[in-house]
Design a protein around this motif. Structure first.
Motif, short mmCIF file in Angstrom:
data_model
loop_
_atom_site.label_atom_id
_atom_site.label_comp_id
_atom_site.label_asym_id
_atom_site.label_seq_id
_atom_site.Cartn_x
_atom_site.Cartn_y
_atom_site.Cartn_z
N UNK A 114 0.90 -1.44 0.23
CA UNK A 114 0.06 -0.04 0.14
C UNK A 114 0.88 1.19 -0.04
N UNK A 115 2.16 1.21 -0.22
CA UNK A 115 2.87 2.43 -0.37
C UNK A 115 4.29 2.14 -0.96
N UNK A 116 4.80 3.15 -1.51
CA UNK A 116 6.06 2.96 -2.36
C UNK A 116 6.85 4.14 -2.17
N UNK A 117 8.13 3.94 -2.03
CA UNK A 117 9.22 4.84 -1.91
C UNK A 117 10.01 5.28 -3.30
N UNK A 118 10.36 6.31 -3.49
CA UNK A 118 11.16 6.47 -5.03
C UNK A 118 11.93 7.81 -5.06
N UNK A 119 13.12 8.06 -5.59
CA UNK A 119 13.58 9.58 -5.64
C UNK A 119 13.30 9.62 -7.44
N UNK A 120 13.35 11.16 -7.29
CA UNK A 120 13.26 11.73 -8.56
C UNK A 120 14.23 13.06 -8.79
N UNK A 121 14.95 13.68 -9.81
CA UNK A 121 15.84 14.50 -10.03
C UNK A 121 15.07 15.74 -9.77
N UNK A 122 15.41 16.81 -9.05
CA UNK A 122 15.31 18.17 -9.15
C UNK A 122 13.67 18.52 -8.45
N UNK A 123 12.72 17.51 -8.99
CA UNK A 123 11.50 18.08 -8.88
C UNK A 123 10.53 16.70 -8.29
N UNK A 124 9.45 17.14 -7.54
CA UNK A 124 8.54 16.09 -7.19
C UNK A 124 7.65 15.79 -8.49
N UNK A 125 7.41 14.54 -8.92
CA UNK A 125 6.73 14.09 -10.17
C UNK A 125 5.38 14.61 -10.09
N UNK A 126 4.92 15.80 -9.94
CA UNK A 126 3.58 16.15 -9.49
C UNK A 126 2.67 15.83 -10.99
N UNK A 127 3.12 16.12 -11.87
CA UNK A 127 2.23 15.99 -13.28
C UNK A 127 2.09 14.45 -13.11
N UNK A 128 2.73 13.60 -13.15
CA UNK A 128 2.38 12.17 -13.23
C UNK A 128 1.45 11.78 -11.92
N UNK A 129 1.65 12.29 -11.03
CA UNK A 129 0.89 11.97 -9.85
C UNK A 129 -0.68 12.48 -10.02
N UNK A 130 -0.75 13.48 -10.85
CA UNK A 130 -2.02 13.99 -11.06
C UNK A 130 -2.68 13.18 -11.98
N UNK A 131 -1.92 12.73 -13.31
CA UNK A 131 -2.28 11.71 -14.03
C UNK A 131 -2.90 10.50 -13.19
N UNK A 132 -2.16 10.10 -12.49
CA UNK A 132 -2.56 8.70 -11.73
C UNK A 132 -3.66 9.12 -11.08
N UNK A 133 -3.89 10.08 -10.16
CA UNK A 133 -5.13 10.34 -9.49
C UNK A 133 -6.39 10.38 -10.25
#
Length: 231
Positions: A114-133
């Motif tokens: 029910x949860x994952x952890x990951x890293x991304x460069x420079x920015x949080x991947x908000x646009x991707x999270x918005x698509x996921x939502x």
């Protein structure tokens, strides 16, 4: 090297299953499972462009093939124009920034049901999270992220609607002072993630021993007196 953003995403197992795949016996987060990069963008490298003649020479010299999806083919200005018309971005780099919110795919740090952890460069991947939502509108997704310098957010997003629960900025510091074997710094702007929403890890005006939030003093004299008593 980029500054890395640490992200923890919590959601229903259906959401977690949709964003992870098995790689070498372990589960990894893969942004492309939700928002895939157009395959033809993957054929080309990014950066400076070349002439059509230079491109042709490189293709022949290195025996490059279209459909390689390894970012091997040098790009011409016409290629960029064509991709802008097709995808709104001239290359894979710009496409990822626009559609994911960051330039590279996730670097997974852990994965549970029910949860994952990951890293991304420079920015949080908000646009991707918005698509996921938007893909899972009935599920609440909780996101915690912090950039390595110390600023970040906690929020929930449901059907594309974001609600911030906690956000914090980087603390700012005066010049360091050496007191014996210790480094002392005065916070000149509150910041850092506190234990509760609305609280800062470091408080303006306070002095900290080796940047330890538990070793906090209202004055330098108080700090020095405490060190003398500890000896």
């Amino acid at each position: 090297m980029p500054n890395w953003v640490n992200v923890k995403l919590s959601a229903h197992p259906d959401v977690i299953n949709a964003i992870t795949c098995d790689k070498g016996g372990e589960k990894d987060v893969d942004f492309e499972l939700i928002v895939p990069i157009p395959p033809d963008l993957k054929d080309y490298w990014t950066g400076s462009t070349v002439s059509l003649e230079e491109q042709a020479k490189e293709i022949i010299k290195c025996k490059l093939e279209y459909g390689n999806q390894q970012h091997l083919i040098p790009m011409t200005e016409k290629d960029k124009e064509r991709f802008r018309e097709l995808y709104g971005a001239g290359d894979w780099y710009d496409w990822c920034v626009q559609n994911w919110g960051c330039k590279w795919n996730a670097q997974t740090t852990f994965c549970n049901s029910d949860e994952v952890g990951f890293e991304t460069p420079w920015e949080e991947p908000y646009n991707w999270i918005h698509h996921l939502s938007l893909k899972f509108p009935k599920h609440v997704i909780t996101v915690e992220w912090e950039e390595e310098q110390g600023y970040g957010e906690v929020y929930t997003i449901t059907a594309g609607k974001k609600e911030i629960e906690h956000e914090w900025e980087c603390a700012e510091w005066a010049d360091e002072i050496q007191v014996g074997d210790f480094t002392v710094a005065q916070c000149i702007k509150s910041g850092g993630r506190g234990y509760e929403a609305g609280m800062d890890k470091y408080v303006e005006g306070q002095f900290y021993l080796d940047y330890d939030e538990e070793a906090c003093y209202s004055s330098l004299e108080e700090l020095k007196q405490d060190l003398v008593q500890q000896v």
